[in-house]
Design a protein around this motif. Structure first.
Motif, PDB file in Angstrom:
ATOM      1  N   THR A  24       0.813  -1.209   0.000  1.00  0.00           N
ATOM      2  CA  THR A  24       0.000   0.000   0.000  1.00  0.00           C
ATOM      3  C   THR A  24       0.847   1.260   0.000  1.00  0.00           C
ATOM      4  OG1 THR A  24      -1.672  -1.241   1.240  1.00  0.00           O
ATOM      5  CG2 THR A  24      -1.916   1.158   1.165  1.00  0.00           C
ATOM      6  N   ARG A  25       1.878   1.302   0.816  1.00  0.00           N
ATOM      7  CA  ARG A  25       2.674   2.531   0.940  1.00  0.00           C
ATOM      8  C   ARG A  25       3.439   2.883  -0.324  1.00  0.00           C
ATOM      9  NH1 ARG A  25       8.273   1.908   3.192  1.00  0.00           N
ATOM     10  NH2 ARG A  25       8.807  -0.282   2.937  1.00  0.00           N
ATOM     11  N   PRO A  66       0.691   5.498  -3.473  1.00  0.00           N
ATOM     12  CA  PRO A  66      -0.193   6.493  -2.863  1.00  0.00           C
ATOM     13  C   PRO A  66      -1.256   7.059  -3.808  1.00  0.00           C
ATOM     14  CG  PRO A  66       1.987   7.426  -3.233  1.00  0.00           C
ATOM     15  CD  PRO A  66       2.079   5.944  -3.508  1.00  0.00           C
ATOM     16  N   ALA A  74       7.922   5.344  -2.781  1.00  0.00           N
ATOM     17  CA  ALA A  74       6.585   5.292  -3.365  1.00  0.00           C
ATOM     18  C   ALA A  74       6.623   5.677  -4.836  1.00  0.00           C
ATOM     19  CB  ALA A  74       5.657   6.233  -2.606  1.00  0.00           C
TER      20      ALA A  74
END
Length: 151
Positions: free
Chosen positions: A53-54, A57, A103
């Motif tokens: 997930t990180r 974004p 990210a």
């Protein structure tokens, strides 16, 4: 909501199959992801089950914008080149290399399947039915979740 629904993996073919009972998918040249969305939590999971997930974004933000529904999208995270073509090298660059050290702010998700929606496991439905549901659900969405069929 299920913790995980195994993604349906493709079989590489040298030519597009014809006739009934088969479907074909474009190779998007990115990372296969399942996006698990609940009202207070988004999880972006690799096909091996790792939470990433990180690292995505923009995809997280786009999923949150879809509203409070509970759903699981199956798709491919890609970075598009200046001609709008997915480029795996650009995705790895955006992540800071093969080991993903930062990210990927340029990544978008090409969602091609809706596996779960608001209390219903859809994985037993035919792909064509899930696709129609997905198109209806994502209708008009832009940003980090472009429609696969959109020009």
């Amino acid at each position: 909501m299920p913790t995980r629904i195994e993604p349906q993996l493709t079989t590489l073919a040298t030519k597009v199959p014809n006739g009934g009972g088969s479907a074909h998918e474009v190779k998007w040249d990115g990372y296969r992801l399942a996006v698990h969305a609940e009202p207070n939590e988004i999880r972006i999971i690799t096909r091996c089950g790792h939470d990433r997930t990180r690292y995505f974004p923009a995809i997280d933000d786009a999923v949150r914008a879809l509203g409070p529904a509970r759903f699981i999208l199956d798709g491919e995270a890609v970075v598009l080149d200046d001609k709008g073509v997915p480029n795996f090298g650009l995705l790895q660059q955006d992540l800071g290399g093969r080991r993903a050290i930062r990210a990927a702010h340029k990544a978008v998700l090409f969602a091609f399947d809706l596996l779960y929606f608001d209390g219903h496991d859809l994985s037993g439905l035919e792909l064509s039915s899930r696709r129609r549901l997905l198109e209806t659900f994502l209708e008009g969405e832009t940003g980090a979740i472009p429609s696969v069929g959109r020009d």
